[in-house]
Design a protein around this motif. Structure first.
Motif, PDB file in Angstrom:
ATOM      1  N   THR A   1       0.849  -1.194   0.000  1.00 42.04           N
ATOM      2  CA  THR A   1       0.000   0.000   0.000  1.00 42.04           C
ATOM      3  C   THR A   1       0.881   1.239   0.000  1.00 42.04           C
ATOM      4  O   THR A   1       2.013   1.218   0.488  1.00 42.04           O
ATOM      5  CB  THR A   1      -0.938   0.028   1.218  1.00 42.04           C
ATOM      6  OG1 THR A   1      -0.145  -0.013   2.416  1.00 42.04           O
ATOM      7  CG2 THR A   1      -1.896  -1.145   1.205  1.00 42.04           C
ATOM      8  N   TYR A   2       0.335   2.325  -0.561  1.00 39.35           N
ATOM      9  CA  TYR A   2       1.128   3.547  -0.650  1.00 39.35           C
ATOM     10  C   TYR A   2       0.208   4.731  -0.908  1.00 39.35           C
ATOM     11  O   TYR A   2      -0.902   4.594  -1.430  1.00 39.35           O
ATOM     12  CB  TYR A   2       2.158   3.434  -1.779  1.00 39.35           C
ATOM     13  CG  TYR A   2       1.569   3.233  -3.157  1.00 39.35           C
ATOM     14  CD1 TYR A   2       1.418   4.298  -4.041  1.00 39.35           C
ATOM     15  CD2 TYR A   2       1.147   1.968  -3.579  1.00 39.35           C
ATOM     16  CE1 TYR A   2       0.883   4.123  -5.304  1.00 39.35           C
ATOM     17  CE2 TYR A   2       0.607   1.781  -4.836  1.00 39.35           C
ATOM     18  CZ  TYR A   2       0.476   2.861  -5.699  1.00 39.35           C
ATOM     19  OH  TYR A   2      -0.072   2.679  -6.959  1.00 39.35           O
TER      20      TYR A   2
ATOM     21  N   PRO B   1       8.983  12.491  -9.444  1.00 39.53           N
ATOM     22  CA  PRO B   1       8.590  11.760  -8.239  1.00 39.53           C
ATOM     23  C   PRO B   1       9.590  11.837  -7.085  1.00 39.53           C
ATOM     24  O   PRO B   1      10.803  11.825  -7.288  1.00 39.53           O
ATOM     25  CB  PRO B   1       8.478  10.314  -8.740  1.00 39.53           C
ATOM     26  CG  PRO B   1       9.422  10.253  -9.897  1.00 39.53           C
ATOM     27  CD  PRO B   1       9.393  11.600 -10.545  1.00 39.53           C
ATOM     28  N   VAL B   2       9.024  11.901  -5.890  1.00 41.82           N
ATOM     29  CA  VAL B   2       9.780  11.797  -4.645  1.00 41.82           C
ATOM     30  C   VAL B   2       9.211  10.616  -3.870  1.00 41.82           C
ATOM     31  O   VAL B   2       8.006  10.582  -3.591  1.00 41.82           O
ATOM     32  CB  VAL B   2       9.664  13.073  -3.795  1.00 41.82           C
ATOM     33  CG1 VAL B   2      10.458  12.911  -2.489  1.00 41.82           C
ATOM     34  CG2 VAL B   2      10.126  14.299  -4.568  1.00 41.82           C
ATOM     35  N   VAL B   3      10.039   9.657  -3.520  1.00 35.76           N
ATOM     36  CA  VAL B   3       9.625   8.478  -2.760  1.00 35.76           C
ATOM     37  C   VAL B   3      10.059   8.649  -1.311  1.00 35.76           C
ATOM     38  O   VAL B   3      11.234   8.928  -1.033  1.00 35.76           O
ATOM     39  CB  VAL B   3      10.221   7.189  -3.354  1.00 35.76           C
ATOM     40  CG1 VAL B   3       9.899   5.995  -2.457  1.00 35.76           C
ATOM     41  CG2 VAL B   3       9.706   6.955  -4.767  1.00 35.76           C
TER      42      VAL B   3
ATOM     43  N   ALA C   1       4.487   7.558  -0.941  1.00 39.99           N
ATOM     44  CA  ALA C   1       4.916   7.097   0.384  1.00 39.99           C
ATOM     45  C   ALA C   1       4.378   5.696   0.636  1.00 39.99           C
ATOM     46  O   ALA C   1       3.217   5.529   1.028  1.00 39.99           O
ATOM     47  CB  ALA C   1       4.446   8.059   1.467  1.00 39.99           C
ATOM     48  N   PRO C   2       5.176   4.658   0.384  1.00 46.10           N
ATOM     49  CA  PRO C   2       4.727   3.286   0.617  1.00 46.10           C
ATOM     50  C   PRO C   2       4.821   2.888   2.086  1.00 46.10           C
ATOM     51  O   PRO C   2       5.615   3.427   2.849  1.00 46.10           O
ATOM     52  CB  PRO C   2       5.694   2.437  -0.208  1.00 46.10           C
ATOM     53  CG  PRO C   2       6.565   3.396  -0.953  1.00 46.10           C
ATOM     54  CD  PRO C   2       6.501   4.702  -0.240  1.00 46.10           C
ATOM     55  N   ASP C   3       4.002   1.918   2.452  1.00 49.46           N
ATOM     56  CA  ASP C   3       4.249   1.116   3.645  1.00 49.46           C
ATOM     57  C   ASP C   3       5.148  -0.033   3.213  1.00 49.46           C
ATOM     58  O   ASP C   3       4.795  -0.787   2.285  1.00 49.46           O
ATOM     59  CB  ASP C   3       2.952   0.536   4.218  1.00 49.46           C
ATOM     60  CG  ASP C   3       2.072   1.581   4.875  1.00 49.46           C
ATOM     61  OD1 ASP C   3       2.599   2.598   5.350  1.00 49.46           O
ATOM     62  OD2 ASP C   3       0.842   1.370   4.907  1.00 49.46           O
ATOM     63  N   MET C   4       6.299  -0.188   3.827  1.00 46.44           N
ATOM     64  CA  MET C   4       7.156  -1.308   3.473  1.00 46.44           C
ATOM     65  C   MET C   4       6.387  -2.617   3.629  1.00 46.44           C
ATOM     66  O   MET C   4       5.459  -2.715   4.438  1.00 46.44           O
ATOM     67  CB  MET C   4       8.402  -1.342   4.368  1.00 46.44           C
ATOM     68  CG  MET C   4       9.367  -0.195   4.125  1.00 46.44           C
ATOM     69  SD  MET C   4      11.025  -0.466   4.828  1.00 46.44           S
ATOM     70  CE  MET C   4      10.667  -0.516   6.587  1.00 46.44           C
ATOM     71  N   ILE C   5       6.768  -3.622   2.869  1.00 46.69           N
ATOM     72  CA  ILE C   5       6.116  -4.919   3.010  1.00 46.69           C
ATOM     73  C   ILE C   5       6.364  -5.448   4.422  1.00 46.69           C
ATOM     74  O   ILE C   5       7.466  -5.365   4.959  1.00 46.69           O
ATOM     75  CB  ILE C   5       6.596  -5.920   1.944  1.00 46.69           C
ATOM     76  CG1 ILE C   5       8.123  -6.052   1.942  1.00 46.69           C
ATOM     77  CG2 ILE C   5       6.071  -5.507   0.565  1.00 46.69           C
ATOM     78  CD1 ILE C   5       8.650  -7.147   1.021  1.00 46.69           C
TER      79      ILE C   5
ATOM     80  N   ALA D   1      11.358  -4.400  -3.408  1.00 42.84           N
ATOM     81  CA  ALA D   1       9.948  -3.987  -3.445  1.00 42.84           C
ATOM     82  C   ALA D   1       9.818  -2.573  -3.987  1.00 42.84           C
ATOM     83  O   ALA D   1       8.923  -2.285  -4.806  1.00 42.84           O
ATOM     84  CB  ALA D   1       9.345  -4.085  -2.040  1.00 42.84           C
ATOM     85  N   ILE D   2      10.678  -1.663  -3.548  1.00 47.75           N
ATOM     86  CA  ILE D   2      10.630  -0.284  -4.034  1.00 47.75           C
ATOM     87  C   ILE D   2      10.988  -0.224  -5.509  1.00 47.75           C
ATOM     88  O   ILE D   2      10.363   0.507  -6.299  1.00 47.75           O
ATOM     89  CB  ILE D   2      11.552   0.628  -3.205  1.00 47.75           C
ATOM     90  CG1 ILE D   2      11.061   0.702  -1.754  1.00 47.75           C
ATOM     91  CG2 ILE D   2      11.616   2.021  -3.816  1.00 47.75           C
ATOM     92  CD1 ILE D   2       9.649   1.254  -1.589  1.00 47.75           C
TER      93      ILE D   2
END
Length: 278
Positions: A27-28, A36-38, A65-69, A90-91
């Motif tokens: 999710t992100y 893009p900025v991550v 802004a992801p939630d890490m796995i 994952a990123i």
């Protein structure tokens, strides 16, 4: 008014990323337009850590802004690697899905370790890199996380016990005494289930110092900003000073804060970040 954790998660998107042979839900948040900025958090936090900085950047750039796995609202089931090596994969999968040629990267704690690996291993992929109280070299794992990662912790710790432990951890290590309860609730919420207890333990057990010692920070060519809490007991500023010496284009800014710098010094952190990125 500060975004609540429920509001934050209600606005999340979801996708499937590939890590080794596993297809894993991630999710992100994805807002704004432009280059893009991550943003990537660490342990035991989630993407809500960057809520204020995310909004500021998304006003001018595309912010992701992801939630890490294994964290937040991303997949938590047993059965996949949660190390920063796996988080990097994952990123990369998320970046590939969005067809980004290059990104700017903002990482805190383990998320900073992911960014450091990413920038050192593929220098042309990251233009600007921001590391905040990041793991690096053999600065980690710390004893608190090592103890949390013992397998029996998952079997023997109740949801209530873990919630109390996390509450104490954050209250004891946030700077000052006036803490935002919304932040505390948002940091604890993903772990408020038996699956959450097991997942945070697995995340802790996946901390592997070899995943930073195997990369050379001098390989980083991105313009780099280190926003570091000077009072951090987990990742002391000496590690930032070493990074500043090893990365060619690098500036270190110390902020009077403990480990959770985006929360401890929200306005200052955001000002320095936006000046660097925007």
């Amino acid at each position: 008014m500060t975004t609540t954790y429920d509001e934050w998660t209600a606005a999340q998107d979801s996708t499937t990323v590939t890590v080794d042979d596993h297809e894993i839900e991630m999710t992100y948040r994805d807002e704004g337009s432009g280059d893009p900025v991550v943003f990537l958090h660490g342990i035991p936090t989630n993407s809500y850590l960057f809520r204020d900085q995310f909004d500021a950047v998304a006003a001018e750039r595309r912010a992701i802004a992801p939630d890490m796995i294994g964290y937040g609202n991303s997949a938590m089931y047993d059965g996949f690697d949660r190390s920063i090596r796996a988080q990097e994969l994952a990123i990369r999968s998320l970046v590939d899905e969005h067809d980004f040629d290059t990104i700017d990267f903002v990482g805190h704690d383990l998320g900073g370790g992911v960014g450091l690996r990413y920038a050192a291993r593929t220098p042309d992929a990251i233009d600007r890199l921001v590391l905040s109280n990041s793991v690096a070299y053999d600065s980690w794992p710390i004893q608190t996380i090592t103890d949390l990662g013992l397998p029996e912790t998952a079997r023997e710790t109740s949801v209530e016990e873990l919630q109390g432990m996390l509450d104490g951890l954050f209250r004891d290590t946030l700077f000052g005494d006036d803490h935002d309860e919304a932040f505390l609730d948002g940091m604890k919420a993903p772990w408020a289930s038996e699956e959450g207890v097991t997942s945070v333990v697995r995340n802790a057990s996946a901390t592997n110092t070899s995943h930073t010692t195997e990369v050379d920070p001098s390989d980083v060519t991105a313009d780099t900003l280190l926003l570091w809490g000077t009072e951090d007991e987990f990742q002391p500023i000496e590690w930032a000073e070493r990074l500043e010496a090893d990365i060619d284009s690098c500036e270190l800014i110390g902020l009077e804060a403990n480990h959770w710098v985006p929360e401890d010094r929200t306005a200052e952190f955001t000002d320095h970040l936006t000046e660097f990125l925007l």
